[in-house]
Design a protein around this motif. Structure first.
Motif, short mmCIF file in Angstrom:
data_model
loop_
_atom_site.label_atom_id
_atom_site.label_comp_id
_atom_site.label_asym_id
_atom_site.label_seq_id
_atom_site.Cartn_x
_atom_site.Cartn_y
_atom_site.Cartn_z
N ARG A 83 0.84 -1.21 0.00
CA ARG A 83 0.00 0.00 0.00
C ARG A 83 0.87 1.24 0.00
N GLU B 50 -5.07 0.89 -3.60
CA GLU B 50 -5.49 -0.38 -3.01
C GLU B 50 -5.52 -1.51 -4.04
N ARG C 84 -3.15 -4.82 -3.79
CA ARG C 84 -3.68 -6.18 -3.71
C ARG C 84 -3.11 -7.06 -4.82
#
Length: 234
Positions: A67, A73, A77
């Motif tokens: 992050r 985001e 991920r």
């Protein structure tokens, strides 16, 4: 500290990679694979800067690291998924081993009536892959990753406090011993109120970094921890 029943160090919270587990630089290899997946070329200035940050934050939850690095985001991920996949493949190739004396230290602490918990900044899938590779699935009664403690990894104290709450092994945080190889392990232990926060020199950070971030003791390896705990109680 006297060794009455009420002040024994009966909860021991141990980090995995670099503390009980030798991963031979696999974190950096897996990070490079993940960064390349997001278009960061190995050898580039961007890659070098990101790798420096990964080294500085060893022990932190990996999703938190991504992050910070990618500031998004969805990208974080994707990077984290690529990291887990790459790290898992390296583990499956047999690129991981227990550090000398680590299993014996855990077994001795357990035989002395203490509860040992293994913690990591990796995701649960990666943690389980390591435990399987080492044959450690039944070595301890509880293993924790950041998601098991509400999502915050080190340097927050959450995993140590989750071990305290879930095991019920001691009635005072000062009866916890924490051991790890990174500055973030030390900060996590200090913030939890643990009675012993031991740094080990088998992983990411050196004696000065560990001491500067609150280590109460610095050991050559986790193999020395049972004797330290016994001396603290004597």
């Amino acid at each position: 500290m006297t060794s009455t029943h009420n002040d024994r160090l009966d909860l021991v919270v141990l980090d995995m990679a670099g503390t009980t587990v030798a991963d031979g630089g696999l974190v950096e290899e897996a990070f490079s694979a993940a960064a390349e997946h997001l278009g960061v070329r190995p050898g580039s200035a961007e890659h070098a800067a990101q790798l420096a940050y990964v080294r500085a934050t060893m022990g932190e939850s990996k999703i938190s690291v991504f992050r910070h690095l990618f500031g998004d985001e969805e990208k974080a991920r994707r990077a984290n998924g690529a990291f887990e996949e790459a790290y898992g493949a390296l583990v499956d190739e047999g690129r991981i081993a227990a550090l000398p004396g680590a299993r014996e230290a855990v077994e001795r602490l357990t035989a002395e009536g203490r509860t040992v918990v293994l913690t990591t900044g990796f995701a649960r899938t990666t943690q389980d892959a390591i435990l399987r590779a080492l044959g450690w699935q039944d070595l301890v009664p509880l293993t924790l990753c950041p998601a098991d403690a509400g999502g915050r990894g080190r340097p927050y104290p959450d995993m140590v406090l989750a071990a305290f709450l879930r095991t019920g092994a001691v009635d005072d945080v000062r009866r916890i011993a924490v051991a790890g190889d990174t500055s973030y392990d030390m900060l996590s232990g200090v913030r939890s109120g643990a009675g012993i926060v031991a740094g080990v020199l088998t992983g990411a950070h050196d004696k000065d970094q560990l001491a500067r971030n609150g280590a109460t003791h610095v050991l050559g390896s986790v193999a020395e921890l049972p004797d330290l705990v016994a001396r603290a109680e004597a």
